[in-house]
Design an enzyme around this catalytic site. Sequence first.
Site, PDB file in Angstrom:
ATOM      1  N   MET A  38      40.375  47.858  47.223  1.00 23.13           N
ATOM      2  CA  MET A  38      41.202  47.421  46.098  1.00 23.13           C
ATOM      3  C   MET A  38      40.570  47.868  44.783  1.00 23.13           C
ATOM      4  O   MET A  38      39.450  47.503  44.470  1.00 23.13           O
ATOM      5  CB  MET A  38      41.383  45.907  46.105  1.00 23.13           C
ATOM      6  CG  MET A  38      42.216  45.401  44.934  1.00 23.13           C
ATOM      7  SD  MET A  38      42.464  43.620  44.976  1.00 23.13           S
ATOM      8  CE  MET A  38      44.033  43.569  45.815  1.00 23.13           C
ATOM      9  N   ASP A  39      41.303  48.668  44.037  1.00 20.56           N
ATOM     10  CA  ASP A  39      40.868  49.057  42.701  1.00 20.56           C
ATOM     11  C   ASP A  39      41.673  48.242  41.692  1.00 20.56           C
ATOM     12  O   ASP A  39      42.477  47.384  42.071  1.00 20.56           O
ATOM     13  CB  ASP A  39      41.023  50.565  42.488  1.00 20.56           C
ATOM     14  CG  ASP A  39      42.451  51.049  42.655  1.00 20.56           C
ATOM     15  OD1 ASP A  39      43.399  50.227  42.668  1.00 20.56           O
ATOM     16  OD2 ASP A  39      42.643  52.269  42.769  1.00 20.56           O
ATOM     17  N   SER A  40      41.470  48.497  40.402  1.00 16.62           N
ATOM     18  CA  SER A  40      42.136  47.695  39.378  1.00 16.62           C
ATOM     19  C   SER A  40      43.662  47.848  39.423  1.00 16.62           C
ATOM     20  O   SER A  40      44.391  46.884  39.206  1.00 16.62           O
ATOM     21  CB  SER A  40      41.599  48.027  37.989  1.00 16.62           C
ATOM     22  OG  SER A  40      41.764  49.405  37.714  1.00 16.62           O
ATOM     23  N   ALA A  42      45.500  48.481  42.132  1.00 16.74           N
ATOM     24  CA  ALA A  42      45.952  47.714  43.296  1.00 16.74           C
ATOM     25  C   ALA A  42      45.912  46.218  43.007  1.00 16.74           C
ATOM     26  O   ALA A  42      46.805  45.475  43.428  1.00 16.74           O
ATOM     27  CB  ALA A  42      45.091  48.048  44.512  1.00 16.74           C
TER      28      ALA A  42
END
Length: 85
Positions: A38-40, A42
């Site tokens: 999970m990135d920002s 997502a």
Amino acid sequence: MTDDTTTLIIKQLVEACDADVEMEDVTLDMSLREDLEMDSLAAVSFILDIESELDILVTEADVAKLQTVGDAVSAIKEKLSAQAS
């Protein structure tokens, strides 16, 4: 066995993230960043979907505390409980 809210949260997490993980393989102790990748972007997608689906407000401070799938489930369930009170 998971309840409907937990299932919905996990489904939304899997859909928002880039990891090649099946929903049934997700556990509450999995890391959002490492295991689900999970990135920002997502995270924003996940939060917007959850807010819309459950009619709750999740703040940036709430999101900053989320490290694991279990953290996300607990935080969202707390929001729902507070809203019901």
